[in-house]
Scaffold this motif. Structure first.
Motif, short mmCIF file in Angstrom:
data_model
loop_
_atom_site.label_atom_id
_atom_site.label_comp_id
_atom_site.label_asym_id
_atom_site.label_seq_id
_atom_site.Cartn_x
_atom_site.Cartn_y
_atom_site.Cartn_z
N PRO A 235 11.72 -2.32 12.79
CA PRO A 235 10.30 -2.00 13.06
C PRO A 235 9.48 -3.28 13.23
N PRO A 236 8.35 -3.20 13.91
CA PRO A 236 7.56 -4.41 14.19
C PRO A 236 6.93 -5.00 12.93
N PRO A 237 6.67 -6.32 12.95
CA PRO A 237 5.91 -6.94 11.86
C PRO A 237 4.57 -6.23 11.67
N GLY A 238 4.07 -6.21 10.45
CA GLY A 238 2.81 -5.52 10.19
C GLY A 238 3.02 -4.14 9.61
N THR A 239 4.24 -3.61 9.73
CA THR A 239 4.52 -2.29 9.14
C THR A 239 5.10 -2.50 7.74
N VAL A 240 4.86 -1.52 6.89
CA VAL A 240 5.37 -1.61 5.53
C VAL A 240 6.90 -1.50 5.56
N ALA A 241 7.45 -0.79 6.56
CA ALA A 241 8.90 -0.67 6.69
C ALA A 241 9.52 -2.06 6.91
N ARG A 242 8.93 -2.84 7.78
CA ARG A 242 9.45 -4.18 8.06
C ARG A 242 9.39 -5.05 6.81
N ARG A 243 8.28 -4.94 6.08
CA ARG A 243 8.16 -5.74 4.87
C ARG A 243 9.25 -5.36 3.86
N LEU A 244 9.50 -4.06 3.71
CA LEU A 244 10.54 -3.60 2.78
C LEU A 244 11.91 -4.13 3.18
N ILE A 245 12.19 -4.10 4.47
CA ILE A 245 13.49 -4.59 4.95
C ILE A 245 13.60 -6.08 4.68
N GLU A 246 12.54 -6.83 4.95
CA GLU A 246 12.59 -8.28 4.73
C GLU A 246 12.74 -8.62 3.24
N ASP A 247 12.04 -7.87 2.39
CA ASP A 247 12.18 -8.09 0.94
C ASP A 247 13.61 -7.77 0.49
#
Ligand code: ZN
Length: 260
Positions: A235-247
């Motif tokens: 998912p694109p940066p700025g989405t909470v999904a992307r943040r969860l994946i990166e964490d």
């Protein structure tokens, strides 16, 4: 408080109708009401951004009306306020009449609510709570292709909270329904208002406990474990999904390098 624009009011303008927002040249209008020909329209201040008021005008401009998704990759605060405006405009549009007695309602002057003077009912904007969860197994993360997404993007599991459920129960139920696995060590991470159309995403991380993935074809096209250094389209940066994946990738890498 609603007011009729005289023309010299200035700030950011969220002009919204039917779930869409006015973005001339792809950007949120900024400046005086007169500069955007909004004088005479009804407006309500819904916040501040960069020290300037953010105004909501419930109106269809016909041209350049588009999805607030266009602002996802811009400043998070701006996207949040634009989403707030779009949701409020939809709330007012869908609450013109009382659901109990059918009489016409009025907008509250003191809060974000619609009032029925006939039966005294008071309506507030509805928010649909939604969980989103990243699940880690060693150096891998569970990612799925959702039927509701087009393209090849893989993301984490998500679903709506049902009436009478705790968030913990929702996470366990959604993960079981969509993938047939069990999780442990559930941790809350953060939340993100998600105006499509009126969700609040509550983000969690969890660890794999047991079970083999069998994805629910009604919800998902595919689901599987992905090594943190071999990830599919995300998912694109700025989405909470992307943040969860990166964490989660950070945890996967630490596991890979140091063990659990
Ligand atoms: Zn009523």
């Amino acid at each position: 408080m609603e007011q009729t624009l005289k023309g010299d009011e200035a700030g950011w303008w969220v002009v919204s109708d039917a779930g869409q927002i006015w973005l001339p040249q792809g950007a949120l209008p900024n400046g005086t009401a007169t500069a955007w020909a909004l004088q005479g329209k009804t407006a309500r201040q819904i916040g501040e951004w960069q020290g300037k008021p953010v105004w909501l005008v419930c109106h269809n401009q016909n041209a350049d009306m588009t999805s607030v998704r266009q602002l996802i990759d811009q400043d998070a605060g701006l996207f949040q306020l634009a989403g707030r405006g779009v949701q409020l405009a939809e709330f007012y549009r869908s609450h013109r009449f009382c659901g109990y007695c059918g009489h016409e309602m009025v907008r509250s002057k003191t809060e974000l609510a619609c009032l029925c003077h006939h039966c005294k009912e008071r309506y507030y904007p509805q928010i649909a709570p939604c969980i989103i969860v990243a699940i880690r197994r060693g150096a891998e993360i569970l990612l799925a292709q959702h039927n509701r997404h087009r393209g090849n993007m893989y993301t984490v599991l998500a679903g709506f909270v049902e009436v009478g459920e705790t968030l913990e129960q929702t996470v366990a139920r959604e993960v079981m329904e969509e993938s047939q696995i069990q999780i442990k060590n559930l941790r809350y991470v953060s939340s993100q208002p998600w105006p499509f159309p009126h969700s609040l995403m509550m983000a969690f991380m969890a660890d794999y406990a047991s079970g083999e993935i069998r994805h629910d074809p009604k919800e998902l096209r595919d689901a599987g474990w992905f090594r943190y250094d071999q990830l599919p389209l995300l998912p694109p940066p700025g989405t909470v999904a992307r943040r969860l994946i990166e964490d989660t990738v950070v945890l996967c890498r630490a596991y890979h390098e140091n063990g659990d």
